[in-house]
Design a protein around this motif. Structure first.
Motif, PDB file in Angstrom:
ATOM      1  N   THR A  34       0.638  -1.270  -0.165  1.00  0.00           N
ATOM      2  CA  THR A  34      -0.075   0.026   0.072  1.00  0.00           C
ATOM      3  C   THR A  34       0.838   1.194  -0.005  1.00  0.00           C
ATOM      4  O   THR A  34       0.293   2.421  -0.410  1.00  0.00           O
ATOM      5  CB  THR A  34      -0.734   0.063   1.315  1.00  0.00           C
ATOM      6  OG1 THR A  34      -0.068   0.178   2.472  1.00  0.00           O
ATOM      7  CG2 THR A  34      -1.808  -1.116   1.281  1.00  0.00           C
ATOM      8  N   GLY A  35       1.933   1.093   0.513  1.00  0.00           N
ATOM      9  CA  GLY A  35       2.877   2.316   0.560  1.00  0.00           C
ATOM     10  C   GLY A  35       2.521   3.301   1.891  1.00  0.00           C
ATOM     11  O   GLY A  35       2.914   4.289   2.134  1.00  0.00           O
ATOM     12  N   GLN A  36       1.691   2.668   2.709  1.00  0.00           N
ATOM     13  CA  GLN A  36       1.011   3.527   3.960  1.00  0.00           C
ATOM     14  C   GLN A  36       1.483   2.962   5.082  1.00  0.00           C
ATOM     15  O   GLN A  36       1.106   1.588   5.417  1.00  0.00           O
ATOM     16  CB  GLN A  36      -0.458   3.536   3.861  1.00  0.00           C
ATOM     17  CG  GLN A  36      -1.157   3.992   2.512  1.00  0.00           C
ATOM     18  CD  GLN A  36      -0.901   5.716   2.509  1.00  0.00           C
ATOM     19  OE1 GLN A  36      -0.823   6.349   3.365  1.00  0.00           O
ATOM     20  NE2 GLN A  36      -0.294   6.071   1.278  1.00  0.00           N
ATOM     21  N   GLN A  37       2.107   3.458   6.022  1.00  0.00           N
ATOM     22  CA  GLN A  37       2.324   3.069   7.503  1.00  0.00           C
ATOM     23  C   GLN A  37       1.149   3.196   8.020  1.00  0.00           C
ATOM     24  O   GLN A  37       0.368   3.925   7.982  1.00  0.00           O
ATOM     25  CB  GLN A  37       3.351   3.853   8.198  1.00  0.00           C
ATOM     26  CG  GLN A  37       4.918   3.482   7.232  1.00  0.00           C
ATOM     27  CD  GLN A  37       5.873   4.158   8.089  1.00  0.00           C
ATOM     28  OE1 GLN A  37       5.877   5.365   8.418  1.00  0.00           O
ATOM     29  NE2 GLN A  37       7.104   3.489   8.104  1.00  0.00           N
ATOM     30  N   VAL A  38       0.882   2.305   9.227  1.00  0.00           N
ATOM     31  CA  VAL A  38      -0.057   2.332  10.308  1.00  0.00           C
ATOM     32  C   VAL A  38       0.774   2.265  11.441  1.00  0.00           C
ATOM     33  O   VAL A  38       0.925   1.198  12.197  1.00  0.00           O
ATOM     34  CB  VAL A  38      -0.909   0.956   9.997  1.00  0.00           C
ATOM     35  CG1 VAL A  38      -2.219   1.148  10.898  1.00  0.00           C
ATOM     36  CG2 VAL A  38      -1.318   0.759   8.553  1.00  0.00           C
ATOM     37  N   PRO A  39       0.997   3.264  11.990  1.00  0.00           N
ATOM     38  CA  PRO A  39       1.678   3.634  13.161  1.00  0.00           C
ATOM     39  C   PRO A  39       0.922   2.962  14.443  1.00  0.00           C
ATOM     40  O   PRO A  39       1.576   2.771  15.572  1.00  0.00           O
ATOM     41  CB  PRO A  39       2.017   5.151  13.368  1.00  0.00           C
ATOM     42  CG  PRO A  39       1.349   5.693  12.325  1.00  0.00           C
ATOM     43  CD  PRO A  39       0.781   4.921  11.169  1.00  0.00           C
ATOM     44  N   ALA A  40      -0.169   2.995  14.354  1.00  0.00           N
ATOM     45  CA  ALA A  40      -1.260   2.667  15.402  1.00  0.00           C
ATOM     46  C   ALA A  40      -1.052   1.159  15.727  1.00  0.00           C
ATOM     47  O   ALA A  40      -1.531   0.639  16.720  1.00  0.00           O
ATOM     48  CB  ALA A  40      -2.561   3.088  15.307  1.00  0.00           C
ATOM     49  N   TYR A  41      -0.658   0.457  14.409  1.00  0.00           N
ATOM     50  CA  TYR A  41      -0.797  -1.056  14.834  1.00  0.00           C
ATOM     51  C   TYR A  41       0.632  -1.357  15.355  1.00  0.00           C
ATOM     52  O   TYR A  41       1.725  -1.095  15.114  1.00  0.00           O
ATOM     53  CB  TYR A  41      -0.785  -1.910  13.311  1.00  0.00           C
ATOM     54  CG  TYR A  41      -0.747  -3.202  13.506  1.00  0.00           C
ATOM     55  CD1 TYR A  41      -1.906  -4.109  14.093  1.00  0.00           C
ATOM     56  CD2 TYR A  41       0.154  -4.085  13.406  1.00  0.00           C
ATOM     57  CE1 TYR A  41      -1.851  -5.282  14.000  1.00  0.00           C
ATOM     58  CE2 TYR A  41       0.344  -5.552  13.501  1.00  0.00           C
ATOM     59  CZ  TYR A  41      -0.886  -6.022  13.780  1.00  0.00           C
ATOM     60  OH  TYR A  41      -0.910  -7.338  14.109  1.00  0.00           O
ATOM     61  N   ASP A  42       0.779  -2.115  16.499  1.00  0.00           N
ATOM     62  CA  ASP A  42       1.812  -2.599  17.089  1.00  0.00           C
ATOM     63  C   ASP A  42       1.983  -4.281  17.250  1.00  0.00           C
ATOM     64  O   ASP A  42       1.199  -4.791  17.799  1.00  0.00           O
ATOM     65  CB  ASP A  42       1.996  -2.285  18.411  1.00  0.00           C
ATOM     66  CG  ASP A  42       3.076  -2.535  19.432  1.00  0.00           C
ATOM     67  OD1 ASP A  42       4.073  -3.414  18.890  1.00  0.00           O
ATOM     68  OD2 ASP A  42       3.422  -1.973  20.511  1.00  0.00           O
ATOM     69  N   ALA A  43       2.637  -4.964  16.348  1.00  0.00           N
ATOM     70  CA  ALA A  43       2.760  -6.383  16.231  1.00  0.00           C
ATOM     71  C   ALA A  43       3.045  -7.031  17.733  1.00  0.00           C
ATOM     72  O   ALA A  43       2.588  -8.107  17.659  1.00  0.00           O
ATOM     73  CB  ALA A  43       3.663  -6.746  15.070  1.00  0.00           C
ATOM     74  N   SER A  44       3.578  -6.338  18.358  1.00  0.00           N
ATOM     75  CA  SER A  44       4.031  -6.914  19.517  1.00  0.00           C
ATOM     76  C   SER A  44       2.687  -7.027  20.660  1.00  0.00           C
ATOM     77  O   SER A  44       2.910  -7.851  21.691  1.00  0.00           O
ATOM     78  CB  SER A  44       4.973  -6.167  20.396  1.00  0.00           C
ATOM     79  OG  SER A  44       4.731  -4.809  20.967  1.00  0.00           O
ATOM     80  N   LYS A  45       1.786  -6.249  20.420  1.00  0.00           N
ATOM     81  CA  LYS A  45       0.727  -6.631  21.281  1.00  0.00           C
ATOM     82  C   LYS A  45      -0.234  -7.438  20.812  1.00  0.00           C
ATOM     83  O   LYS A  45      -0.563  -7.635  19.422  1.00  0.00           O
ATOM     84  CB  LYS A  45      -0.033  -4.971  21.010  1.00  0.00           C
ATOM     85  CG  LYS A  45       0.365  -4.032  22.007  1.00  0.00           C
ATOM     86  CD  LYS A  45      -0.301  -2.972  21.997  1.00  0.00           C
ATOM     87  CE  LYS A  45       0.179  -1.445  22.671  1.00  0.00           C
ATOM     88  NZ  LYS A  45      -0.594  -0.324  22.413  1.00  0.00           N
ATOM     89  N   PRO A  46      -0.981  -8.162  21.440  1.00  0.00           N
ATOM     90  CA  PRO A  46      -2.179  -9.119  20.946  1.00  0.00           C
ATOM     91  C   PRO A  46      -3.107  -8.477  20.559  1.00  0.00           C
ATOM     92  O   PRO A  46      -3.631  -7.477  20.565  1.00  0.00           O
ATOM     93  CB  PRO A  46      -2.836  -9.759  22.539  1.00  0.00           C
ATOM     94  CG  PRO A  46      -1.805  -9.209  23.460  1.00  0.00           C
ATOM     95  CD  PRO A  46      -1.061  -7.806  23.077  1.00  0.00           C
ATOM     96  N   PRO A  47      -3.678  -9.383  19.385  1.00  0.00           N
ATOM     97  CA  PRO A  47      -4.696  -8.594  18.445  1.00  0.00           C
ATOM     98  C   PRO A  47      -5.838  -8.244  19.148  1.00  0.00           C
ATOM     99  O   PRO A  47      -6.507  -7.415  18.705  1.00  0.00           O
ATOM    100  CB  PRO A  47      -4.798  -9.959  17.377  1.00  0.00           C
ATOM    101  CG  PRO A  47      -3.694 -10.972  17.403  1.00  0.00           C
ATOM    102  CD  PRO A  47      -3.195 -10.732  18.896  1.00  0.00           C
ATOM    103  N   ALA A  48      -6.297  -8.925  20.174  1.00  0.00           N
ATOM    104  CA  ALA A  48      -7.579  -8.649  20.622  1.00  0.00           C
ATOM    105  C   ALA A  48      -7.479  -6.969  21.286  1.00  0.00           C
ATOM    106  O   ALA A  48      -8.478  -6.528  21.551  1.00  0.00           O
ATOM    107  CB  ALA A  48      -7.728  -9.594  21.753  1.00  0.00           C
ATOM    108  N   GLU A  49      -6.217  -6.662  21.757  1.00  0.00           N
ATOM    109  CA  GLU A  49      -5.980  -5.362  22.055  1.00  0.00           C
ATOM    110  C   GLU A  49      -6.214  -4.347  20.861  1.00  0.00           C
ATOM    111  O   GLU A  49      -5.958  -3.152  21.098  1.00  0.00           O
ATOM    112  CB  GLU A  49      -4.728  -5.298  22.990  1.00  0.00           C
ATOM    113  CG  GLU A  49      -4.679  -5.934  24.020  1.00  0.00           C
ATOM    114  CD  GLU A  49      -3.535  -5.826  24.970  1.00  0.00           C
ATOM    115  OE1 GLU A  49      -2.595  -4.885  24.536  1.00  0.00           O
ATOM    116  OE2 GLU A  49      -3.187  -6.565  25.836  1.00  0.00           O
ATOM    117  N   GLN A  50      -6.130  -4.671  19.608  1.00  0.00           N
ATOM    118  CA  GLN A  50      -5.976  -3.868  18.556  1.00  0.00           C
ATOM    119  C   GLN A  50      -7.188  -4.289  17.730  1.00  0.00           C
ATOM    120  O   GLN A  50      -6.780  -3.695  16.314  1.00  0.00           O
ATOM    121  CB  GLN A  50      -4.595  -4.026  17.853  1.00  0.00           C
ATOM    122  CG  GLN A  50      -3.557  -4.064  18.877  1.00  0.00           C
ATOM    123  CD  GLN A  50      -2.228  -4.124  18.074  1.00  0.00           C
ATOM    124  OE1 GLN A  50      -1.708  -2.797  17.291  1.00  0.00           O
ATOM    125  NE2 GLN A  50      -1.440  -5.334  17.868  1.00  0.00           N
TER     126      GLN A  50
END
Length: 68
Positions: A34-50
């Motif tokens: 996409t060429g778009q960053q998603v700074p709010a997504y944090d791969a270290s956090k559980p998906p349920a929190e995001q």
């Protein structure tokens, strides 16, 4: 572009994988197609929190025509 569109559903689904390494791979792939960053997504956090961030990413992928 066709390969990018074809990979989007798998990358999107991988955002909820239990393995953080898979989630890092997925968000990196989404950035590359996409060429778009998603700074709010944090791969270290559980998906349920995001859930809202993941839903936002899905909405954007649909807007780009990469996700049904």
């Amino acid at each position: 572009e066709t390969k990018q569109k074809a990979s989007a559903p798998a990358l999107y689904a991988a955002l909820t994988d239990p393995d953080p390494d898979v989630r890092i791979w997925a968000i990196t792939g989404i950035y590359h197609i996409t060429g778009q960053q998603v700074p709010a997504y944090d791969a270290s956090k559980p998906p349920a929190e995001q859930r809202s961030v993941i839903q936002f990413i899905g909405m954007k992928l649909r807007e780009y025509g990469m996700l049904n």
